[in-house]
Design a protein around this motif. Structure first.
Motif, PDB file in Angstrom:
ATOM      1  N   LYS A  12       0.817  -1.209   0.000  1.00 13.27           N
ATOM      2  CA  LYS A  12       0.000   0.000   0.000  1.00 13.27           C
ATOM      3  C   LYS A  12       0.851   1.260   0.000  1.00 13.27           C
ATOM      4  O   LYS A  12       1.975   1.273   0.485  1.00 13.27           O
ATOM      5  N   GLY A  13       0.257   2.327  -0.539  1.00 14.68           N
ATOM      6  CA  GLY A  13       0.889   3.631  -0.546  1.00 14.68           C
ATOM      7  C   GLY A  13      -0.163   4.700  -0.375  1.00 14.68           C
ATOM      8  O   GLY A  13      -1.354   4.457  -0.577  1.00 14.68           O
ATOM      9  N   ASN A  14       0.279   5.894   0.028  1.00 11.28           N
ATOM     10  CA  ASN A  14      -0.663   7.001   0.199  1.00 11.28           C
ATOM     11  C   ASN A  14       0.082   8.333   0.173  1.00 11.28           C
ATOM     12  O   ASN A  14       1.298   8.391   0.328  1.00 11.28           O
ATOM     13  N   CYS A  15      -0.689   9.395  -0.011  1.00 11.62           N
ATOM     14  CA  CYS A  15      -0.136  10.743   0.006  1.00 11.62           C
ATOM     15  C   CYS A  15       0.175  11.148   1.447  1.00 11.62           C
ATOM     16  O   CYS A  15      -0.123  10.411   2.391  1.00 11.62           O
ATOM     17  N   LEU A  16       0.736  12.329   1.632  1.00 17.11           N
ATOM     18  CA  LEU A  16       1.140  12.824   2.944  1.00 17.11           C
ATOM     19  C   LEU A  16      -0.018  12.865   3.941  1.00 17.11           C
ATOM     20  O   LEU A  16       0.115  12.440   5.090  1.00 17.11           O
ATOM     21  N   CYS A  17      -1.185  13.345   3.536  1.00 18.06           N
ATOM     22  CA  CYS A  17      -2.320  13.462   4.462  1.00 18.06           C
ATOM     23  C   CYS A  17      -3.142  12.179   4.557  1.00 18.06           C
ATOM     24  O   CYS A  17      -3.998  12.058   5.426  1.00 18.06           O
ATOM     25  N   GLY A  18      -2.908  11.214   3.653  1.00 15.38           N
ATOM     26  CA  GLY A  18      -3.623   9.945   3.679  1.00 15.38           C
ATOM     27  C   GLY A  18      -4.931   9.940   2.915  1.00 15.38           C
ATOM     28  O   GLY A  18      -5.596   8.911   2.824  1.00 15.38           O
ATOM     29  N   GLU A  19      -5.317  11.066   2.353  1.00 17.13           N
ATOM     30  CA  GLU A  19      -6.571  11.164   1.607  1.00 17.13           C
ATOM     31  C   GLU A  19      -6.578  10.247   0.383  1.00 17.13           C
ATOM     32  O   GLU A  19      -7.557   9.577   0.095  1.00 17.13           O
ATOM     33  N   VAL A  20      -5.464  10.234  -0.360  1.00 16.90           N
ATOM     34  CA  VAL A  20      -5.341   9.410  -1.568  1.00 16.90           C
ATOM     35  C   VAL A  20      -4.523   8.180  -1.209  1.00 16.90           C
ATOM     36  O   VAL A  20      -3.405   8.291  -0.687  1.00 16.90           O
ATOM     37  N   SER A  21      -5.077   7.000  -1.471  1.00 14.44           N
ATOM     38  CA  SER A  21      -4.345   5.764  -1.199  1.00 14.44           C
ATOM     39  C   SER A  21      -4.535   4.780  -2.340  1.00 14.44           C
ATOM     40  O   SER A  21      -5.506   4.857  -3.095  1.00 14.44           O
ATOM     41  N   PHE A  22      -3.593   3.854  -2.453  1.00  7.10           N
ATOM     42  CA  PHE A  22      -3.595   2.887  -3.545  1.00  7.10           C
ATOM     43  C   PHE A  22      -2.859   1.630  -3.105  1.00  7.10           C
ATOM     44  O   PHE A  22      -2.253   1.590  -2.023  1.00  7.10           O
ATOM     45  N   GLU A  23      -2.911   0.622  -3.963  1.00  7.20           N
ATOM     46  CA  GLU A  23      -2.286  -0.655  -3.669  1.00  7.20           C
ATOM     47  C   GLU A  23      -1.618  -1.192  -4.930  1.00  7.20           C
ATOM     48  O   GLU A  23      -2.171  -1.092  -6.016  1.00  7.20           O
ATOM     49  N   LEU A  24      -0.428  -1.757  -4.762  1.00  5.24           N
ATOM     50  CA  LEU A  24       0.278  -2.439  -5.853  1.00  5.24           C
ATOM     51  C   LEU A  24       0.267  -3.925  -5.565  1.00  5.24           C
ATOM     52  O   LEU A  24       0.366  -4.341  -4.412  1.00  5.24           O
ATOM     53  N   TRP A  60      -6.693   1.831  -7.033  1.00  2.00           N
ATOM     54  CA  TRP A  60      -6.985   2.951  -6.146  1.00  2.00           C
ATOM     55  C   TRP A  60      -7.779   2.426  -4.964  1.00  2.00           C
ATOM     56  O   TRP A  60      -8.720   1.644  -5.138  1.00  2.00           O
ATOM     57  N   LEU A  61      -7.445   2.880  -3.749  1.00  2.00           N
ATOM     58  CA  LEU A  61      -8.199   2.497  -2.552  1.00  2.00           C
ATOM     59  C   LEU A  61      -9.084   3.634  -2.063  1.00  2.00           C
ATOM     60  O   LEU A  61     -10.178   3.395  -1.555  1.00  2.00           O
ATOM     61  N   SER A  62      -8.597   4.875  -2.191  1.00  2.00           N
ATOM     62  CA  SER A  62      -9.406   6.014  -1.738  1.00  2.00           C
ATOM     63  C   SER A  62      -8.881   7.315  -2.337  1.00  2.00           C
ATOM     64  O   SER A  62      -7.742   7.382  -2.813  1.00  2.00           O
ATOM     65  N   GLY A  63      -9.737   8.319  -2.309  1.00  2.00           N
ATOM     66  CA  GLY A  63      -9.327   9.681  -2.598  1.00  2.00           C
ATOM     67  C   GLY A  63      -9.203  10.119  -4.037  1.00  2.00           C
ATOM     68  O   GLY A  63      -8.695  11.212  -4.298  1.00  2.00           O
ATOM     69  N   THR A  64      -9.672   9.341  -4.995  1.00  2.00           N
ATOM     70  CA  THR A  64      -9.510   9.761  -6.394  1.00  2.00           C
ATOM     71  C   THR A  64     -10.218  11.082  -6.671  1.00  2.00           C
ATOM     72  O   THR A  64      -9.790  11.828  -7.549  1.00  2.00           O
ATOM     73  N   ASN A  65     -11.255  11.391  -5.901  1.00  2.00           N
ATOM     74  CA  ASN A  65     -11.951  12.677  -6.080  1.00  2.00           C
ATOM     75  C   ASN A  65     -11.142  13.851  -5.516  1.00  2.00           C
ATOM     76  O   ASN A  65     -11.487  15.009  -5.733  1.00  2.00           O
ATOM     77  N   SER A  66     -10.046  13.562  -4.814  1.00  2.00           N
ATOM     78  CA  SER A  66      -9.177  14.605  -4.257  1.00  2.00           C
ATOM     79  C   SER A  66      -7.928  14.837  -5.108  1.00  2.00           C
ATOM     80  O   SER A  66      -7.016  15.536  -4.678  1.00  2.00           O
ATOM     81  N   ILE A  67      -7.888  14.239  -6.296  1.00  2.00           N
ATOM     82  CA  ILE A  67      -6.716  14.379  -7.160  1.00  2.00           C
ATOM     83  C   ILE A  67      -6.940  15.518  -8.151  1.00  2.00           C
ATOM     84  O   ILE A  67      -7.963  15.587  -8.814  1.00  2.00           O
TER      85      ILE A  67
END
Length: 151
Positions: A12-24, A60-67
């Protein structure tokens, strides 16, 4: 062909604030560091370290609307979290791969840096990588060159 595998079935990975997250998932490719002026500006550092992963290995796990997205007149694109400004993965124009900034990964990676790209446009103060044993390219290596490095 030598490959690097994830220590788990997913990473898993995410941005600094955790809003956007994803998985490889699947095979983790080697890392490249881009020294071009655009990547320096996106990262705020001497280079931008990234992976290129197959689209079917990315979720994508979360936050695509915040990109949010910036596209330059040359076609260079940067996608980033509109909450914290972290660069986030983006899909290639062919839709078959994702560019993934490795600094977003939440866990240790079982891979290594295999190439420095755009070394001819590196910053004049960027001398740290000169002594390493990593392949260097004036521009981005071709797909066949990159596959050979991945062996």
């Amino acid at each position: 062909m030598r490959t690097f595998r994830l220590r788990r079935s997913s990473l898993k990975g995410n941005c600094l604030c955790g809003e956007v997250s994803f998985e490889l998932s699947g095979i983790l490719p080697p890392i490249y560091q881009c020294h071009c002026s655009l990547c320096r500006k996106v990262s705020g550092a001497s280079s931008n370290s990234a992976l290129i992963v197959r689209a079917d290995s990315f979720k994508w796990l979360s936050g695509t609307n915040s990109i949010s997205r910036y596209v330059s007149s040359s076609g260079f694109k940067s996608e980033f979290c509109q909450c914290c400004g972290s660069p986030v993965p983006n899909i290639s124009s062919s839709k078959d791969t994702y560019w993934v900034p490795v600094g977003l990964m939440s866990e240790d990676l079982a891979t290594t840096i295999k190439a420095h790209v755009y070394v001819n446009s590196r910053a004049n103060w960027d001398e740290a990588f000169i002594c390493d044993n990593v392949e260097k390219f004036a521009t981005m290596p071709s797909e066949s060159e990159w596959l050979k490095l991945s062996e």
